[in-house]
Write a protein that holds these residues in place. Structure first.
Motif, PDB file in Angstrom:
ATOM      1  N   ALA A  15       0.824  -1.375  -0.076  1.00 27.54           N
ATOM      2  CA  ALA A  15      -0.156   0.048   0.062  1.00 27.54           C
ATOM      3  C   ALA A  15       0.936   1.304   0.128  1.00 27.54           C
ATOM      4  O   ALA A  15       0.437   2.171  -0.889  1.00 27.54           O
ATOM      5  CB  ALA A  15      -0.967  -0.077   0.993  1.00 27.54           C
ATOM      6  N   PRO A  16       1.866   1.481   0.786  1.00 31.37           N
ATOM      7  CA  PRO A  16       2.688   2.672   0.980  1.00 31.37           C
ATOM      8  C   PRO A  16       3.391   3.034  -0.311  1.00 31.37           C
ATOM      9  O   PRO A  16       3.166   3.846  -0.984  1.00 31.37           O
ATOM     10  CB  PRO A  16       3.592   2.481   1.851  1.00 31.37           C
ATOM     11  CG  PRO A  16       3.213   1.376   2.518  1.00 31.37           C
ATOM     12  CD  PRO A  16       2.538   0.517   1.956  1.00 31.37           C
ATOM     13  N   SER A  17       3.865   1.829  -1.083  1.00 29.20           N
ATOM     14  CA  SER A  17       4.562   1.860  -2.419  1.00 29.20           C
ATOM     15  C   SER A  17       3.593   2.457  -3.566  1.00 29.20           C
ATOM     16  O   SER A  17       3.672   3.491  -4.295  1.00 29.20           O
ATOM     17  CB  SER A  17       5.226   0.877  -2.857  1.00 29.20           C
ATOM     18  OG  SER A  17       5.722   0.171  -1.921  1.00 29.20           O
ATOM     19  N   PHE A  18       2.231   1.993  -3.666  1.00 31.68           N
ATOM     20  CA  PHE A  18       1.279   2.183  -4.476  1.00 31.68           C
ATOM     21  C   PHE A  18       0.916   3.809  -4.399  1.00 31.68           C
ATOM     22  O   PHE A  18       0.844   4.311  -5.454  1.00 31.68           O
ATOM     23  CB  PHE A  18       0.012   1.308  -4.402  1.00 31.68           C
ATOM     24  CG  PHE A  18       0.380  -0.211  -5.342  1.00 31.68           C
ATOM     25  CD1 PHE A  18       1.640  -0.850  -5.008  1.00 31.68           C
ATOM     26  CD2 PHE A  18      -0.534  -0.426  -6.153  1.00 31.68           C
ATOM     27  CE1 PHE A  18       1.706  -1.983  -5.871  1.00 31.68           C
ATOM     28  CE2 PHE A  18      -0.248  -1.764  -6.841  1.00 31.68           C
ATOM     29  CZ  PHE A  18       0.945  -2.364  -6.727  1.00 31.68           C
ATOM     30  N   ALA A  19       0.538   3.833  -3.091  1.00 31.18           N
ATOM     31  CA  ALA A  19       0.091   5.227  -2.901  1.00 31.18           C
ATOM     32  C   ALA A  19       0.936   6.349  -3.023  1.00 31.18           C
ATOM     33  O   ALA A  19       0.674   7.404  -3.639  1.00 31.18           O
ATOM     34  CB  ALA A  19      -0.235   5.276  -1.213  1.00 31.18           C
ATOM     35  N   ALA A  20       2.339   6.034  -2.826  1.00 24.40           N
ATOM     36  CA  ALA A  20       3.440   7.129  -3.100  1.00 24.40           C
ATOM     37  C   ALA A  20       3.654   7.234  -4.549  1.00 24.40           C
ATOM     38  O   ALA A  20       3.669   8.282  -5.270  1.00 24.40           O
ATOM     39  CB  ALA A  20       4.817   6.599  -2.484  1.00 24.40           C
ATOM     40  N   MET A  21       3.351   6.179  -5.280  1.00 24.47           N
ATOM     41  CA  MET A  21       3.849   6.274  -6.748  1.00 24.47           C
ATOM     42  C   MET A  21       2.536   6.793  -7.352  1.00 24.47           C
ATOM     43  O   MET A  21       2.694   7.801  -8.207  1.00 24.47           O
ATOM     44  CB  MET A  21       3.681   4.646  -7.292  1.00 24.47           C
ATOM     45  CG  MET A  21       5.159   4.161  -7.260  1.00 24.47           C
ATOM     46  SD  MET A  21       5.210   2.828  -8.135  1.00 24.47           S
ATOM     47  CE  MET A  21       4.331   1.377  -7.590  1.00 24.47           C
ATOM     48  N   ALA A  22       1.276   6.769  -6.717  1.00 23.05           N
ATOM     49  CA  ALA A  22       0.040   7.474  -7.591  1.00 23.05           C
ATOM     50  C   ALA A  22       0.244   8.948  -7.146  1.00 23.05           C
ATOM     51  O   ALA A  22      -0.050   9.785  -7.985  1.00 23.05           O
ATOM     52  CB  ALA A  22      -1.231   6.793  -6.801  1.00 23.05           C
TER      53      ALA A  22
END
Lengths: 254, 238
Positions: B212-219
């Motif tokens: 979740a943190p990686s996906f959110a940071a990328m978005a």
């Protein structure tokens, strides 16, 4: 032995609608026990005349039962069919509580992960994003996105599970397995995480990014700090602490 | 609409939402994102309700009722904050601006914890209802089964009482809002930004997935970069 009986569509609908109130008397001791007896009551009245047989049928549903409220629809449908078979003497009465005990915990785990852990966050974030990117649009769009997406899946899943449970109490596990719920859970969680990032960025843009860069940088620092301390303080205290720090900074620099 | 009618409407909707949250339907009408605009619309300011509903939805996105665990009660917090803020906004003629929203959330967020404690009490009442049903089912089965619906009464009364009291406190919130000096208003505006930042972090935490943190940071990074690029192109264009 009672004469062969098959519940009509109206009675099944009635039981299904009552299952929407399964958790009204949820308690830590029996959890959904009284709720389950309430849901099946019209069916048991149809099967057994007033007297000891009906009471015995109701009593076997007052034992501990816990499941996810949505996936419990499958167990309700299955138990309904098994009650028919018990009344016709095809299976022993103990088969019904055994069926509920076998399906309740695994279905609870599946439902918690899919509905509470994935679908609700994802649809909630989609609704929030609509509210943020179209602030001039009617708030009804945010509501429609959230409630429409969520309940389209939730209500059809409940109805489908109930119908499958009733049609084949033993086959409902296989039917649910064919849906590959854990794979969908993983995919929806990834979507939810992406939406959460989009919500954060949209708020930063609304807050002035990239013109007022300092605001966005300050907010980004708070997001990272909050992410780290949330497991220790919980959302309630973290939010109050952030509010207090923000007010203090604002007053000091004002 | 007179204030007395508004208080009654707020109380009824607050009570109904408390029931919908766990005891009946669970169509998510009691989530802050839905309850905020619905209660706001009933009181005359749908957008004000949404202003408070959005951050509370994000903050309590991970509030999950797993088995016997009880999360903070986001429904009571939302109904109290929305009822008080919308009515206070009408009193001040400002509406629900960021300052009023921050004040309402700061004042009524603790009701989320009080609501959770009240839910424990409700479970005790339900346990007694179930025990009574078991004891009386042989003699009066229909009546014993009907006891199940009695479990809806306590959450309704609690939700109605909390929301009604919060709505009745709106004049106090309005007086507080009017009495704020410039420094405090600016402080509350920054407090609002920090609060929104915590809400975003809470939303990412709610997903309970290592990715979740990686996906959110990328978005968020992608959207921030695209916005920056659009602005640069806009500045360079004659």
């Amino acid at each position: 032995m009672t004469a062969p009986v098959r519940f009509g569509a109206f009675l099944r609908l009635r039981v299904f609608l009552r299952s929407l109130l399964l958790q009204a008397s949820w308690n830590r001791e029996g959890m959904q026990n009284l709720g389950f007896a309430y849901v099946l009551y019209p069916a048991l009245c149809r099967l057994y005349p007033e007297g000891p047989a009906r009471v015995a049928a109701l009593q076997r549903h007052l034992d501990f039962f816990n499941c996810h409220p949505y996936l419990a629809a499958a167990v309700v449908g299955g138990a309904l069919r098994l009650e028919e078979r018990v009344a016709m003497g095809e299976v022993p009465a103990e088969a019904v509580p055994a069926y509920k005990r076998a399906l309740g915990p695994p279905f609870a785990a599946l439902g918690d992960a899919f509905f509470w852990g994935a679908l609700r966050p994802a649809t909630g974030l989609a609704g929030v994003l609509v509210a943020l990117i179209a602030p001039s649009a009617r708030p009804v769009w945010a509501l429609a996105t959230f409630l429409g997406l969520y309940n389209a899946i939730h209500l059809s899943a409940r109805a489908w599970l109930f119908v499958h449970g009733y049609a084949s109490p033993e086959g409902v596990v296989g039917a649910l397995g064919a849906v590959h719920l854990p794979d969908s859970t993983s995919l929806i969680k990834a979507t939810a995480a992406t939406l959460a990032g989009a919500v954060a960025a949209t708020l930063a843009v609304a807050g002035g990014w990239p013109i007022q860069t300092h605001h966005a940088v300050r907010a980004a620092i708070v997001v990272i700090a909050a992410y780290a301390i949330l497991p220790k303080l919980g959302p309630y205290f973290t939010a109050l602490a952030a509010l207090a720090v923000g007010v203090a900074i604002g007053v000091a620099t004002g | 609409m007179t204030r007395a009618v508004q208080l009654a409407i707020a109380a009824v909707i607050g009570g109904a939402a408390a029931v919908e949250r766990k005891g009946a339907l669970q169509l998510m009408l009691s989530r802050p994102l839905a309850l905020g605009p619905l209660l706001g619309a009933a009181l005359g300011d749908v957008r004000g309700g949404l202003t408070i509903g959005v951050p509370l939805e994000l903050l309590f996105l991970g509030a999950v009722n797993l088995g016997a665990t009880l999360p903070d009660n986001e429904t009571i917090a939302a109904s109290c904050a929305v009822a008080a803020a919308v009515l206070a906004g009408q009193d001040t003629h400002i509406g629900v601006d960021e300052t009023t929203a921050t004040l309402a959330i700061a004042l009524f967020l603790p009701t989320a914890v009080l609501g959770r404690r009240l839910e424990r009490l409700t479970e005790g009442i339900n346990r007694r209802l179930a025990a009574r049903a078991r004891a009386t089912i042989a003699a009066q089965p229909a009546r014993a089964i009907r006891l199940h619906l009695g479990g809806l009464l306590a959450p309704f009364l609690a939700g109605a009482a909390y929301t009604g009291i919060a709505a009745a406190l709106a004049p106090f919130l309005a007086a507080l809002r009017r009495g704020l000096d410039h420094h405090l208003v600016q402080g509350l505006e920054i407090g609002w930004i920090f609060f929104l930042a915590v809400c975003c972090a809470s939303a990412v935490r709610a997903i309970r997935d290592a990715r979740a943190p990686s996906f959110a940071a990328m978005a968020s990074g992608a959207i921030a970069l695209v916005t920056l690029a659009v602005k640069i192109l806009h500045w360079r264009s004659p």
